[in-house]
Design a protein around this motif. Structure first.
Motif, PDB file in Angstrom:
ATOM      1  N   GLY A   1     119.036 -19.317 -41.716  1.00  0.00           N
ATOM      2  CA  GLY A   1     119.039 -17.868 -41.968  1.00  0.00           C
ATOM      3  C   GLY A   1     118.736 -17.086 -40.697  1.00  0.00           C
ATOM      4  N   ILE A   2     117.730 -17.528 -39.954  1.00  0.00           N
ATOM      5  CA  ILE A   2     117.350 -16.824 -38.717  1.00  0.00           C
ATOM      6  C   ILE A   2     118.472 -16.925 -37.680  1.00  0.00           C
ATOM      7  CG2 ILE A   2     115.710 -16.782 -36.788  1.00  0.00           C
ATOM      8  CD1 ILE A   2     113.549 -17.785 -38.798  1.00  0.00           C
ATOM      9  N   ALA A   3     119.002 -18.130 -37.502  1.00  0.00           N
ATOM     10  CA  ALA A   3     120.071 -18.329 -36.508  1.00  0.00           C
ATOM     11  C   ALA A   3     121.311 -17.510 -36.882  1.00  0.00           C
ATOM     12  CB  ALA A   3     120.407 -19.813 -36.392  1.00  0.00           C
ATOM     13  N   GLU A   4     121.645 -17.494 -38.150  1.00  0.00           N
ATOM     14  CA  GLU A   4     122.813 -16.709 -38.592  1.00  0.00           C
ATOM     15  C   GLU A   4     122.594 -15.216 -38.383  1.00  0.00           C
ATOM     16  OE1 GLU A   4     124.660 -19.588 -42.055  1.00  0.00           O
ATOM     17  OE2 GLU A   4     123.906 -17.611 -42.634  1.00  0.00           O
ATOM     18  N   GLY A   5     121.360 -14.762 -38.645  1.00  0.00           N
ATOM     19  CA  GLY A   5     121.034 -13.347 -38.436  1.00  0.00           C
ATOM     20  C   GLY A   5     121.240 -12.954 -36.978  1.00  0.00           C
ATOM     21  N   ILE A   6     120.814 -13.831 -36.068  1.00  0.00           N
ATOM     22  CA  ILE A   6     120.987 -13.572 -34.637  1.00  0.00           C
ATOM     23  C   ILE A   6     122.482 -13.502 -34.298  1.00  0.00           C
ATOM     24  CG2 ILE A   6     120.687 -14.614 -32.341  1.00  0.00           C
ATOM     25  CD1 ILE A   6     117.929 -15.649 -33.410  1.00  0.00           C
ATOM     26  N   GLN A   7     123.247 -14.411 -34.884  1.00  0.00           N
ATOM     27  CA  GLN A   7     124.685 -14.416 -34.601  1.00  0.00           C
ATOM     28  C   GLN A   7     125.402 -13.195 -35.201  1.00  0.00           C
ATOM     29  OE1 GLN A   7     124.715 -18.769 -35.656  1.00  0.00           O
ATOM     30  NE2 GLN A   7     126.467 -18.698 -34.263  1.00  0.00           N
ATOM     31  N   ARG A   8     124.914 -12.715 -36.321  1.00  0.00           N
ATOM     32  CA  ARG A   8     125.519 -11.516 -36.918  1.00  0.00           C
ATOM     33  C   ARG A   8     125.192 -10.282 -36.079  1.00  0.00           C
ATOM     34  NH1 ARG A   8     124.524 -11.982 -43.318  1.00  0.00           N
ATOM     35  NH2 ARG A   8     126.091 -10.361 -43.494  1.00  0.00           N
ATOM     36  N   TYR A   9     123.983 -10.243 -35.541  1.00  0.00           N
ATOM     37  CA  TYR A   9     123.620  -9.166 -34.606  1.00  0.00           C
ATOM     38  C   TYR A   9     124.534  -9.249 -33.379  1.00  0.00           C
ATOM     39  CZ  TYR A   9     120.963  -6.847 -30.879  1.00  0.00           C
ATOM     40  OH  TYR A   9     120.583  -6.059 -29.805  1.00  0.00           O
ATOM     41  N   HIS A  10     124.726 -10.460 -32.861  1.00  0.00           N
ATOM     42  CA  HIS A  10     125.587 -10.660 -31.697  1.00  0.00           C
ATOM     43  C   HIS A  10     127.016 -10.196 -31.979  1.00  0.00           C
ATOM     44  CE1 HIS A  10     126.861 -13.610 -28.242  1.00  0.00           C
ATOM     45  NE2 HIS A  10     127.077 -12.343 -27.954  1.00  0.00           N
ATOM     46  N   TYR A  11     127.474 -10.468 -33.180  1.00  0.00           N
ATOM     47  CA  TYR A  11     128.821 -10.043 -33.575  1.00  0.00           C
ATOM     48  C   TYR A  11     128.942  -8.510 -33.489  1.00  0.00           C
ATOM     49  CZ  TYR A  11     132.722  -8.886 -36.637  1.00  0.00           C
ATOM     50  OH  TYR A  11     133.867  -8.335 -37.143  1.00  0.00           O
ATOM     51  N   GLN A  12     127.886  -7.797 -33.895  1.00  0.00           N
ATOM     52  CA  GLN A  12     127.899  -6.332 -33.814  1.00  0.00           C
ATOM     53  C   GLN A  12     127.987  -5.871 -32.352  1.00  0.00           C
ATOM     54  OE1 GLN A  12     128.037  -4.374 -36.575  1.00  0.00           O
ATOM     55  NE2 GLN A  12     128.054  -6.293 -37.722  1.00  0.00           N
ATOM     56  N   LEU A  13     127.349  -6.623 -31.465  1.00  0.00           N
ATOM     57  CA  LEU A  13     127.389  -6.268 -30.030  1.00  0.00           C
ATOM     58  C   LEU A  13     128.779  -6.474 -29.455  1.00  0.00           C
ATOM     59  CD1 LEU A  13     124.132  -7.959 -28.633  1.00  0.00           C
ATOM     60  CD2 LEU A  13     124.419  -5.607 -29.442  1.00  0.00           C
ATOM     61  N   LYS A  14     129.482  -7.484 -29.998  1.00  0.00           N
ATOM     62  CA  LYS A  14     130.807  -7.834 -29.433  1.00  0.00           C
ATOM     63  C   LYS A  14     131.934  -6.983 -30.000  1.00  0.00           C
ATOM     64  CE  LYS A  14     130.313 -12.289 -30.326  1.00  0.00           C
ATOM     65  NZ  LYS A  14     130.429 -13.752 -30.370  1.00  0.00           N
ATOM     66  N   ARG A  15     131.663  -6.311 -31.144  1.00  0.00           N
ATOM     67  CA  ARG A  15     132.732  -5.535 -31.786  1.00  0.00           C
ATOM     68  C   ARG A  15     133.203  -4.404 -30.881  1.00  0.00           C
ATOM     69  NH1 ARG A  15     131.048  -3.938 -37.789  1.00  0.00           N
ATOM     70  NH2 ARG A  15     133.032  -2.870 -37.698  1.00  0.00           N
ATOM     71  N   ARG A  16     134.499  -4.259 -30.793  1.00  0.00           N
ATOM     72  CA  ARG A  16     135.045  -3.190 -29.970  1.00  0.00           C
ATOM     73  C   ARG A  16     136.006  -2.280 -30.749  1.00  0.00           C
ATOM     74  NH1 ARG A  16     131.464  -4.366 -27.396  1.00  0.00           N
ATOM     75  NH2 ARG A  16     131.279  -4.934 -25.202  1.00  0.00           N
ATOM     76  N   GLU A  17     136.286  -2.637 -31.999  1.00  0.00           N
ATOM     77  CA  GLU A  17     137.244  -1.826 -32.774  1.00  0.00           C
ATOM     78  C   GLU A  17     136.579  -0.550 -33.287  1.00  0.00           C
ATOM     79  OE1 GLU A  17     135.150  -3.859 -36.115  1.00  0.00           O
ATOM     80  OE2 GLU A  17     135.478  -4.147 -34.010  1.00  0.00           O
TER      81      GLU A  17
END
Ligand SMILES: [Zn+2]
Length: 327
Positions: free
Chosen positions: A311-327
């Motif tokens: 859960g913690i690792a996935e949360g970090i990756q979902r936050y990272h996904y928000q940082l990478k979004r460019r659309e």
């Protein structure tokens, strides 16, 4: 009519500050604000329009919804839910005359960072500092069988394992049962130039029936922490990342409660030392209660620890996904 003591402003400065509307839904939406109880509030109806969401009032609840998101506020309550995840507000939602409002600070620092990835500072996320709480003579909270320091280390090692497998560079503030003081933990993150800092803890309550996890981010200046009645206007190093701190804690809390299938105690705010001094976006997680016999037993089990870690690792990756979004 508005009380003459109340100043009402239309848009202007607020809109510019919000981030120059890079997302198309914002264009043309006026967010009006009003000064109440010495605090600036925004109209929730305008907030709904700003996000292109529908607005509905049901008794004390105010619901903002679209195809993608659903926010539920309650008049006089200091929390809301964002897509089902509980989020503590910095100030209660209020009803002023016929209008429902939330504080401008909550709009900009609580709601916007969760709903709109463009609100975030788009930083690199490669190096992660994990901080297992307590250690050595500082045992932390104790249940009937386990000390917090043991659980937090076991969890941090598992989170590290998962994040390394996902391609991140991970360091731990401690990888053995030793004492480190709080300031050294933030310093360690500074030394390795960590991109985010995650502190892992387990909880304790007088009432042994209390269970569930909660994720804390640094309290913004001028607001009070969730468990404090005192506001502080002081700005700490960790306040540089207010917007990102919210998003990080939110995505972790959301993923953690989904993975652990436990009760969601929500995103909360605190001025914990490690959050105050954090040199990067940071969150502190309370994974569960050692004072509850059932939850303590679970927290000691390998399989459950892996669920929490996932859960913690996935949360970090979902936050990272928000940082990478460019659309
Ligand atoms: Zn602790």
């Amino acid at each position: 009519m508005l009380n003459p003591a109340v100043t009402k402003y239309f848009i202007g400065v607020t809109m510019l500050w919000i981030g120059l509307a890079e997302s198309s839904v914002v264009r043309g939406a006026n967010v009006r604000y009003v000064q109440l109880y010495g605090q600036q509030y925004v109209y929730l109806r305008d907030v709904a329009a700003y996000y292109g969401m529908q607005y509905a009032v049901k008794d004390k609840e105010i619901i903002l919804f679209s195809k993608y998101s659903r926010l539920v506020f309650t008049v006089d309550k200091k929390y809301c839910t964002v897509n089902g995840t509980k989020v503590t507000l910095l100030f209660p939602a209020v009803k002023y005359n016929w209008r429902r409002c939330i504080s401008s600070m909550d709009f900009l620092k609580t709601v916007d960072p969760i709903l709109r990835h463009w609100a975030l500072w788009k930083h690199r996320l490669a190096r992660i500092m994990l901080d297992p709480g307590h250690g050595g003579h500082d045992k932390g909270a104790s249940g009937k069988r386990f000390h917090e320091k043991t659980i937090t280390l076991a969890l941090a090692r598992k989170v590290a394992n998962l994040l390394i497998r996902a391609g991140y560079e991970v360091s731990l503030t401690r990888n053995s049962d030793r004492f480190i003081d709080l300031r050294q933990r933030a310093d360690a993150a500074r030394q390795i130039k960590a991109d985010i800092f995650i502190s892992i803890h387990a909880n304790k309550a007088d009432n042994s029936s209390v269970t569930g996890s909660e994720s804390f981010c640094m309290t913004p200046a001028g607001a009070n922490s969730t468990y404090s009645r005192q506001a502080s206007g002081k700005i700490f190093p960790g306040n540089r990342y207010d917007v990102n701190n919210t998003a990080l804690a939110y995505w972790i809390q959301r993923s953690l409660t989904a993975a652990a299938q436990n009760s969601d105690r929500g995103l909360k705010h605190a001025r914990f030392m490690v959050l105050k001094e954090a040199p990067c976006p940071a969150a502190l997680i309370e994974v569960g209660f050692l004072s509850n016999p059932g939850e303590e037993k679970q927290l000691g089990e390998e399989a459950y620890q892996w669920e929490i870690a996932r859960g913690i690792a996935e949360g970090i990756q979902r936050y990272h996904y928000q940082l990478k979004r460019r659309e």
